[in-house]
Design a protein around this motif. Sequence first.
Motif, PDB file in Angstrom:
ATOM      1  N   TYR A 108      -7.623   2.331  -9.458  1.00  0.00           N
ATOM      2  CA  TYR A 108      -8.168   1.131  -8.827  1.00  0.00           C
ATOM      3  C   TYR A 108      -7.714   0.917  -7.389  1.00  0.00           C
ATOM      4  O   TYR A 108      -8.290   0.100  -6.679  1.00  0.00           O
ATOM      5  N   THR A 109      -6.681   1.622  -6.944  1.00  0.00           N
ATOM      6  CA  THR A 109      -6.232   1.450  -5.556  1.00  0.00           C
ATOM      7  C   THR A 109      -6.366   2.721  -4.734  1.00  0.00           C
ATOM      8  O   THR A 109      -6.361   2.661  -3.503  1.00  0.00           O
ATOM      9  N   ARG A 110      -6.450   3.869  -5.392  1.00  0.00           N
ATOM     10  CA  ARG A 110      -6.486   5.193  -4.767  1.00  0.00           C
ATOM     11  C   ARG A 110      -5.233   5.449  -3.917  1.00  0.00           C
ATOM     12  O   ARG A 110      -5.259   6.214  -2.958  1.00  0.00           O
ATOM     13  N   VAL A 111      -4.151   4.813  -4.321  1.00  0.00           N
ATOM     14  CA  VAL A 111      -2.848   5.054  -3.717  1.00  0.00           C
ATOM     15  C   VAL A 111      -2.169   6.189  -4.493  1.00  0.00           C
ATOM     16  O   VAL A 111      -2.288   6.248  -5.718  1.00  0.00           O
ATOM     17  N   PRO A 112      -1.445   7.100  -3.826  1.00  0.00           N
ATOM     18  CA  PRO A 112      -0.725   8.157  -4.556  1.00  0.00           C
ATOM     19  C   PRO A 112       0.249   7.561  -5.569  1.00  0.00           C
ATOM     20  O   PRO A 112       0.972   6.611  -5.267  1.00  0.00           O
ATOM     21  N   VAL A 113       0.264   8.124  -6.782  1.00  0.00           N
ATOM     22  CA  VAL A 113       1.119   7.600  -7.853  1.00  0.00           C
ATOM     23  C   VAL A 113       1.877   8.742  -8.513  1.00  0.00           C
ATOM     24  O   VAL A 113       1.463   9.900  -8.466  1.00  0.00           O
ATOM     25  N   TYR A 114       2.992   8.373  -9.110  1.00  0.00           N
ATOM     26  CA  TYR A 114       3.811   9.340  -9.835  1.00  0.00           C
ATOM     27  C   TYR A 114       4.513   8.612 -10.970  1.00  0.00           C
ATOM     28  O   TYR A 114       4.965   7.477 -10.798  1.00  0.00           O
ATOM     29  N   SER A 115       4.571   9.243 -12.133  1.00  0.00           N
ATOM     30  CA  SER A 115       5.307   8.687 -13.263  1.00  0.00           C
ATOM     31  C   SER A 115       6.571   9.516 -13.462  1.00  0.00           C
ATOM     32  O   SER A 115       6.488  10.702 -13.801  1.00  0.00           O
ATOM     33  N   LEU A 116       7.718   8.903 -13.217  1.00  0.00           N
ATOM     34  CA  LEU A 116       8.993   9.572 -13.427  1.00  0.00           C
ATOM     35  C   LEU A 116       9.422   9.304 -14.864  1.00  0.00           C
ATOM     36  O   LEU A 116       9.781   8.187 -15.219  1.00  0.00           O
ATOM     37  N   ASN A 117       9.338  10.331 -15.694  1.00  0.00           N
ATOM     38  CA  ASN A 117       9.557  10.157 -17.129  1.00  0.00           C
ATOM     39  C   ASN A 117      10.980  10.527 -17.519  1.00  0.00           C
ATOM     40  O   ASN A 117      11.502  11.567 -17.114  1.00  0.00           O
ATOM     41  N   SER A 118      11.592   9.677 -18.325  1.00  0.00           N
ATOM     42  CA  SER A 118      12.957   9.910 -18.775  1.00  0.00           C
ATOM     43  C   SER A 118      12.963  10.326 -20.245  1.00  0.00           C
ATOM     44  O   SER A 118      11.958  10.186 -20.949  1.00  0.00           O
ATOM     45  N   VAL A 119      14.119  10.800 -20.709  1.00  0.00           N
ATOM     46  CA  VAL A 119      14.237  11.263 -22.087  1.00  0.00           C
ATOM     47  C   VAL A 119      14.059  10.141 -23.100  1.00  0.00           C
ATOM     48  O   VAL A 119      13.847  10.411 -24.290  1.00  0.00           O
ATOM     49  N   LYS A 120      14.121   8.900 -22.651  1.00  0.00           N
ATOM     50  CA  LYS A 120      13.900   7.788 -23.571  1.00  0.00           C
ATOM     51  C   LYS A 120      12.410   7.509 -23.762  1.00  0.00           C
ATOM     52  O   LYS A 120      12.031   6.676 -24.577  1.00  0.00           O
ATOM     53  N   HIS A 121      11.597   8.183 -22.997  1.00  0.00           N
ATOM     54  CA  HIS A 121      10.143   7.985 -23.072  1.00  0.00           C
ATOM     55  C   HIS A 121       9.511   9.274 -23.613  1.00  0.00           C
ATOM     56  O   HIS A 121       9.918   9.786 -24.641  1.00  0.00           O
ATOM     57  N   ARG A 122       8.529   9.803 -22.935  1.00  0.00           N
ATOM     58  CA  ARG A 122       7.871  11.048 -23.330  1.00  0.00           C
ATOM     59  C   ARG A 122       7.362  11.735 -22.076  1.00  0.00           C
ATOM     60  O   ARG A 122       7.183  11.121 -21.030  1.00  0.00           O
ATOM     61  N   GLN A 123       7.130  13.029 -22.181  1.00  0.00           N
ATOM     62  CA  GLN A 123       6.588  13.764 -21.052  1.00  0.00           C
ATOM     63  C   GLN A 123       5.080  13.554 -20.941  1.00  0.00           C
ATOM     64  O   GLN A 123       4.424  13.110 -21.894  1.00  0.00           O
ATOM     65  N   SER A 124       4.540  13.898 -19.789  1.00  0.00           N
ATOM     66  CA  SER A 124       3.109  13.730 -19.558  1.00  0.00           C
ATOM     67  C   SER A 124       2.659  14.754 -18.513  1.00  0.00           C
ATOM     68  O   SER A 124       3.446  15.615 -18.088  1.00  0.00           O
ATOM     69  N   GLN A 125       1.419  14.646 -18.081  1.00  0.00           N
ATOM     70  CA  GLN A 125       0.886  15.553 -17.066  1.00  0.00           C
ATOM     71  C   GLN A 125       1.710  15.511 -15.785  1.00  0.00           C
ATOM     72  O   GLN A 125       1.830  16.510 -15.071  1.00  0.00           O
ATOM     73  N   SER A 166       2.648  16.663  -8.593  1.00  0.00           N
ATOM     74  CA  SER A 166       2.672  15.323  -8.000  1.00  0.00           C
ATOM     75  C   SER A 166       4.049  14.948  -7.461  1.00  0.00           C
ATOM     76  O   SER A 166       4.154  14.250  -6.449  1.00  0.00           O
ATOM     77  N   GLU A 167       5.124  15.419  -8.108  1.00  0.00           N
ATOM     78  CA  GLU A 167       6.465  15.071  -7.632  1.00  0.00           C
ATOM     79  C   GLU A 167       6.681  15.544  -6.202  1.00  0.00           C
ATOM     80  O   GLU A 167       7.294  14.851  -5.385  1.00  0.00           O
ATOM     81  N   TYR A 168       6.164  16.735  -5.870  1.00  0.00           N
ATOM     82  CA  TYR A 168       6.376  17.303  -4.539  1.00  0.00           C
ATOM     83  C   TYR A 168       5.768  16.423  -3.445  1.00  0.00           C
ATOM     84  O   TYR A 168       6.275  16.379  -2.325  1.00  0.00           O
ATOM     85  N   GLY A 220       0.779  -1.229   0.000  1.00  0.00           N
ATOM     86  CA  GLY A 220       0.000   0.000   0.000  1.00  0.00           C
ATOM     87  C   GLY A 220       0.808   1.275   0.000  1.00  0.00           C
ATOM     88  O   GLY A 220       0.258   2.370   0.183  1.00  0.00           O
ATOM     89  N   LEU A 221       2.129   1.179  -0.224  1.00  0.00           N
ATOM     90  CA  LEU A 221       2.967   2.379  -0.269  1.00  0.00           C
ATOM     91  C   LEU A 221       2.676   3.190  -1.529  1.00  0.00           C
ATOM     92  O   LEU A 221       2.212   2.646  -2.535  1.00  0.00           O
ATOM     93  N   PRO A 222       2.971   4.497  -1.513  1.00  0.00           N
ATOM     94  CA  PRO A 222       2.920   5.266  -2.766  1.00  0.00           C
ATOM     95  C   PRO A 222       3.844   4.623  -3.790  1.00  0.00           C
ATOM     96  O   PRO A 222       4.902   4.106  -3.431  1.00  0.00           O
ATOM     97  N   VAL A 223       3.443   4.661  -5.058  1.00  0.00           N
ATOM     98  CA  VAL A 223       4.199   3.967  -6.097  1.00  0.00           C
ATOM     99  C   VAL A 223       4.678   4.956  -7.154  1.00  0.00           C
ATOM    100  O   VAL A 223       3.905   5.773  -7.655  1.00  0.00           O
ATOM    101  N   VAL A 224       5.975   4.851  -7.485  1.00  0.00           N
ATOM    102  CA  VAL A 224       6.563   5.613  -8.581  1.00  0.00           C
ATOM    103  C   VAL A 224       6.796   4.654  -9.739  1.00  0.00           C
ATOM    104  O   VAL A 224       7.495   3.648  -9.586  1.00  0.00           O
ATOM    105  N   PHE A 225       6.168   4.928 -10.883  1.00  0.00           N
ATOM    106  CA  PHE A 225       6.377   4.131 -12.092  1.00  0.00           C
ATOM    107  C   PHE A 225       7.379   4.859 -12.975  1.00  0.00           C
ATOM    108  O   PHE A 225       7.226   6.058 -13.227  1.00  0.00           O
TER     109      PHE A 225
END
Length: 567
Positions: A384-401, A407-409, A366-371
């Motif tokens: 589906y879990t209502r757990v805090p989430v964050y997507s850490l995006n790298s230059v090999k991927h693409r940016q997003s919201q 959310s990072e803070y 149940g910890l916050p998850v960084v993808f």
Amino acid sequence: MDSTKKKEQFVLLFLIVLTIVNLIQSLATQLIFDEAYYWYFSQNPSWGYFDHPPMVAILARIGTTLFDNELGVRLFAPLLFSGTIFLLWKIIDDRRKYDHVWIFCLLSASVALFNAYGFFMLPDTPLLFFGALFLYGYKIFLKRESTAAILVLGFSMAALMYSKYHAILLIGFVVLSNPKLFLRYRFWIAVLLSLVLYIPHLYWLYETDFASLRYHLSGRANSYYRVKFTLDYILNTLIVLGFSFPLIYWALYRFTRFGHLKNHVFDRALVFTAWGIIGFFLLSSFNRKTQAQWPLLTILPLIVLTFRYGLEQEKFRKWLRITSIMSLVALCMARVILVSEELSPINYESHGNKRWTQKLYEETKGLPVVFEDSYRNASMYGFYTRVPVYSLNSVKHRQSQFDIDSSEYKFRHKKVAYLSGREDFEDSIVQMRIGRGKGHVWKGKFVEDFSSFRKLICRVENDKIIRGRDSVSLTLVNPYSEGVGFGNLKFYGLVLNEKKQIQDTINIFPGNKDGSRTLSAESTIHFRAGMDSIGKLSEGGLFRVSISENGLPSGFQGDIIPIEDEE
């Protein structure tokens, strides 16, 4: 009660039944990844988002306030879809339509991709409705430039642009079909009204340095042209219409006759819109891979023109009835497949999401998850879990919201579960498969003190790199309320080709004194940094500074700038 009223009531009854079916489908079908992403949008109300204007998020926000489940996210989709069909019905002012109500109902319920927006909540869902409202308002305006027509036109143009930026194509081609609109001051009143209504989003774009527009217009990494891009696009323009596509395009062709268009202003708008949008994205296919839904707005004029042509041709109506029934049967089967994973011959993205999110919840306690590099998985897991989430995006991927919101803070200096899909990810404690079919293996570990600095800004002096020089002047901006140690940062220079694809990487290193330096909170510094392997600069035409913090994959801290020869 006369026959016309009965037929009108039949259309309304059809729409009520269709709405109920779509509401049930909305509740019974698990979210697809894009819907989960737009649900994530809705959790942080704003006048704009990285990928799209705010309409889809507004609707999802209102819906989930009433029903906090899949139905809530999609609540407005069935209502808007039925509203779209009703507006198309009203646009058709031929009295013969009452003699062929069944044909209209079959056609509108069987156009393949069109009907997906009867229960999926995506930006194209409100786009279609407000597109139909705009065409309806335009038709009223052509008959009489009344206050009501001006209000409908102005509101619908703003609502279209709040739905998706592609809306400008519909508005633009309608105007191009009738240049005399530029001489009508009442049309300019409608335009002014729409601009006033659109000011909040325009201001949001200004505040975010036009991040959304920059991404759509120039930020995407495109591929070199492949014939497959164009062939796939042409194929998609056919199959999205279902089995009736030969008849639909035949009707469009028949209405394209010059003599007819010269004397029928509204029909000219429909034809200009259909061919214009198809042609625009055909040209786009020479530059990038297109998506099937991009020319979706063409379906509005195509349904109207096809039905109207059917009113004149009995043999055409017969074949339209047959092909529409065939498409409708196929769509009913597809609806069942979307709900039932057991009956489905394919693995679709609406399958198994509750299962993998629950399993991951148990694995991560149940910890916050960084993808890492997955805004899609992050959003689905969050829903589906209502757990805090964050997507850490790298230059090999693409940016997003996740790159432009706060959310990072919320994750800074927290204990989190960090998940990556990289094969070389080491020291993994959590390991599981996520996605369709057998899924993709994701590995994870627990991080006691998560700390990323994705919002650092690194600018190159004069916004250009000179070939042959082994050093560069940089400006580093720290927007955080804490200091950042240079020892925790690694600087890279990415060499890109003209398609913005990464060709090679150069190490950038501050001087010895800067290596032990701390960048104070909310401060800016200027420094000279060395570069190795500068011969790699000859391999590309564009450059970007990227920073890796605390061993994380490097991010988008620098803008894309040109590589130039020394004068």
